[in-house]
Motif scaffolding. Structure first.
Motif, mmCIF file in Angstrom:
data_model
loop_
_atom_site.group_PDB
_atom_site.id
_atom_site.type_symbol
_atom_site.label_atom_id
_atom_site.label_comp_id
_atom_site.label_asym_id
_atom_site.label_seq_id
_atom_site.Cartn_x
_atom_site.Cartn_y
_atom_site.Cartn_z
ATOM 1 N N UNK A 45 41.397 34.152 38.687
ATOM 2 C CA UNK A 45 42.845 34.126 38.931
ATOM 3 C C UNK A 45 43.450 35.517 38.769
ATOM 4 N N UNK A 46 44.096 35.996 39.819
ATOM 5 C CA UNK A 46 44.686 37.331 39.818
ATOM 6 C C UNK A 46 45.743 37.479 40.906
ATOM 7 N N UNK A 47 45.982 36.402 41.626
ATOM 8 C CA UNK A 47 46.724 36.530 42.872
ATOM 9 C C UNK A 47 48.236 36.510 42.699
ATOM 10 N N UNK A 48 48.729 35.943 41.603
ATOM 11 C CA UNK A 48 50.169 36.018 41.368
ATOM 12 C C UNK A 48 50.619 37.471 41.285
ATOM 13 N N UNK A 49 49.773 38.334 40.731
ATOM 14 C CA UNK A 49 50.119 39.759 40.625
ATOM 15 C C UNK A 49 50.223 40.427 41.992
ATOM 16 N N UNK A 50 49.493 39.885 42.975
ATOM 17 C CA UNK A 50 49.525 40.502 44.302
ATOM 18 C C UNK A 50 50.782 40.134 45.078
ATOM 19 N N UNK A 51 51.444 39.055 44.670
ATOM 20 C CA UNK A 51 52.469 38.431 45.514
ATOM 21 C C UNK A 51 53.817 39.134 45.475
ATOM 22 N N UNK A 52 53.943 40.203 44.693
ATOM 23 C CA UNK A 52 55.149 41.031 44.728
ATOM 24 C C UNK A 52 54.729 42.487 44.603
ATOM 25 N N UNK A 53 55.382 43.349 45.364
ATOM 26 C CA UNK A 53 55.168 44.802 45.340
ATOM 27 C C UNK A 53 53.852 45.243 45.962
ATOM 28 N N UNK A 54 53.280 44.418 46.831
ATOM 29 C CA UNK A 54 52.153 44.844 47.643
ATOM 30 C C UNK A 54 50.799 44.438 47.101
ATOM 31 N N UNK A 55 49.885 44.153 48.015
ATOM 32 C CA UNK A 55 48.520 43.797 47.658
ATOM 33 C C UNK A 55 47.627 45.016 47.539
ATOM 34 N N UNK A 56 48.091 46.167 48.005
ATOM 35 C CA UNK A 56 47.249 47.356 48.064
ATOM 36 C C UNK A 56 47.926 48.550 47.386
ATOM 37 N N UNK A 57 47.098 49.486 46.936
ATOM 38 C CA UNK A 57 47.622 50.703 46.328
ATOM 39 C C UNK A 57 47.970 50.589 44.868
ATOM 40 N N UNK A 58 47.839 49.414 44.283
ATOM 41 C CA UNK A 58 48.228 49.186 42.891
ATOM 42 C C UNK A 58 46.977 49.277 42.006
ATOM 43 N N UNK A 59 46.627 50.487 41.675
ATOM 44 C CA UNK A 59 45.357 50.749 41.010
ATOM 45 C C UNK A 59 45.369 50.393 39.527
ATOM 46 N N UNK A 60 46.523 50.002 38.996
ATOM 47 C CA UNK A 60 46.627 49.637 37.578
ATOM 48 C C UNK A 60 46.494 48.137 37.350
ATOM 49 N N UNK A 61 46.188 47.374 38.383
ATOM 50 C CA UNK A 61 46.160 45.917 38.274
ATOM 51 C C UNK A 61 44.752 45.332 38.197
ATOM 52 N N UNK A 62 43.721 46.163 38.300
ATOM 53 C CA UNK A 62 42.351 45.665 38.202
ATOM 54 C C UNK A 62 41.829 44.968 39.432
ATOM 55 N N UNK A 63 42.441 45.211 40.596
ATOM 56 C CA UNK A 63 41.968 44.592 41.834
ATOM 57 C C UNK A 63 40.697 45.299 42.298
ATOM 58 N N UNK A 64 39.617 44.551 42.510
ATOM 59 C CA UNK A 64 38.338 45.162 42.882
ATOM 60 C C UNK A 64 38.408 45.850 44.232
ATOM 61 N N UNK A 65 39.265 45.362 45.132
ATOM 62 C CA UNK A 65 39.359 45.972 46.461
ATOM 63 C C UNK A 65 40.052 47.331 46.437
#
Length: 410
Positions: A377-397
């Motif tokens: 579970x990590x997708x609520x964090x993606x749902x505001x302020x963009x899915x990309x470029x947010x290197x402080x959120x721990x997204x593997x992509x």
């Protein structure tokens, strides 16, 4: 004579469409917390103190999606109808069914288990597994839909986003931060930002020509006070002076008033801010939205994988800009097409880049899910302020851990 303009926009978490995205992904996260194999496709509509949740869910757990929605609404800050929505009193309607057996068959045909069977339990939004249902080990997964997905990266910024998208997102995020900390106590949840940048003939950013910020506020706050606060607390901390010129236009609440906002001012819908979610119109988009979809849906997973590949190519210095496109057929595990476009900015032969990508990445559905850790579970964090470029959120992509492989393979 060859100068040109590029514009990107972003919105705050309280924007009606983003509200719906967050409810969709909040529901998805809660299912994945308790059942990583859950199949979820949930969409939301919001309008005048009413939330409508619909879609398909097949999972081993029973969840109260109404309560999840109210929690998301509360966390955004909608706690009074004056602001546009009240999490306690809003009407929440649900119409959730189980995943189509035909779609399930396509996704599961490479496993040694039968498609899951589900029966309703309690309310129409709850589903439980039938006793004695067949199960087995997953060997492979077919794509949960057809379509084309794009990923993009540019060396304009440290996070490899187009600079207009990066700045618009940071302005929106800052707007949300100072509201939630109480730094500007009269701000309400809804808001939008927009940045227009002039580029030279060599496709290098020169200067910002305009900034637009619309911020919802409490009734009675004068426009002059809004402008002063936005300039001081939003624009100056985010925008470097190097991008501003005497001719830069700054528009703050250009209608003169923004009191009625959220779902009270405009209907919201999941998946209606796909350019805000991605590259601000700079890179292509296949049209498939992300929020509310589990990782078997390649609309989401393929787009994340394409970004991962494009970012690693640019971070490795193989090109200044890169766009990766993937095409899938429903029910099939491998893509029908993989294309890499470096816009003539490559620093080695493009055929070599393509060969190294084939050697360094797998685009099968099951391997993309594993590589990008998409069952957590990590997708609520993606749902505001963009899915990309947010290197402080721990997204593997967003990791650049394949640079060495791209530099050395072949």
């Amino acid at each position: 004579m060859n100068e040109y303009l590029v514009t990107s926009e972003s919105v705050t978490e309280g924007h009606p469409d983003k509200l719906c995205d967050q409810i969709s992904d909040g529901i998805l996260d809660r299912y994945l917390e308790q059942d990583p194999e859950a199949r979820v496709a949930v969409e939301v509509m919001a309008s005048k103190n009413t939330i409508m949740i619909a879609g398909q869910v097949s999972a081993r757990v029973v969840l109260d999606v109404t309560e999840i929605a109210r929690q998301v609404i509360r966390d955004i800050g909608y706690d009074d109808e004056i602001k546009g929505l009240d999490y306690q009193t809003c009407l929440v309607l649900t119409n959730i069914n189980h995943q189509s057996a035909d779609i399930a068959r396509g996704v599961d045909q490479f496993t040694n288990r039968e498609p899951a069977l589900y029966v309703p339990s309690g309310s129409g939004c709850r589903w439980v597994r039938k006793e004695g249902e067949a199960s087995g080990q997953i060997k492979d997964l077919g794509a949960g839909d057809q379509g084309i997905m794009y990923g993009y990266a540019s060396n304009e910024t440290a996070n490899y986003l187009p600079i207009t998208m990066d700045l618009a997102s940071k302005l929106a995020r800052r707007l949300g931060e100072i509201r939630k900390t109480g730094q500007v106590e009269w701000l309400y949840p809804d808001g939008k930002t927009q940045v227009t940048m002039k580029y030279d003939e060599n496709e290098r950013p020169l200067a910002i020509t305009s900034i637009v910020i619309s911020a919802q506020h409490r009734d009675g706050v004068e426009l002059a006070a809004v402008k002063n606060a936005i300039l001081r607390e939003i624009i100056k901390p985010v925008i470097d002076d190097q991008w501003l010129t005497p001719s830069t236009s700054i528009h703050i609440n250009p209608t003169g008033r923004f009191v009625i906002g959220g779902p009270m001012g405009d209907t919201g819908l999941t998946g209606r801010k796909i350019m805000v979610d991605t590259y601000g119109g700079v890179g292509k988009h296949g049209g498939g939205a992300f929020s509310g979809k589990d990782p078997t849906k390649v609309d989401r997973t393929g787009a994340y994988m394409a970004r991962y590949v494009a970012k690693n190519i640019v971070a490795a210095g193989l090109a200044d800009r890169c766009e990766v496109s993937l095409a899938y057929a429903i029910g099939l595990p491998e893509p029908e097409a993989v294309r890499i476009n470096t816009f003539d900015t490559e620093h080695i032969d493009r055929a070599v880049i393509e060969s190294r990508v084939r050697d360094s990445f797998s685009f099968s559905v099951i391997n993309m899910i594993k590589t990008l850790k998409l069952k957590r579970p990590q997708f609520l964090k993606t749902a505001a302020y963009g899915h990309f470029g947010r290197e402080d959120q721990g997204f593997a992509w967003e990791e650049t851990n394949q640079m060495e492989a791209l530099l050395n393979n072949g």
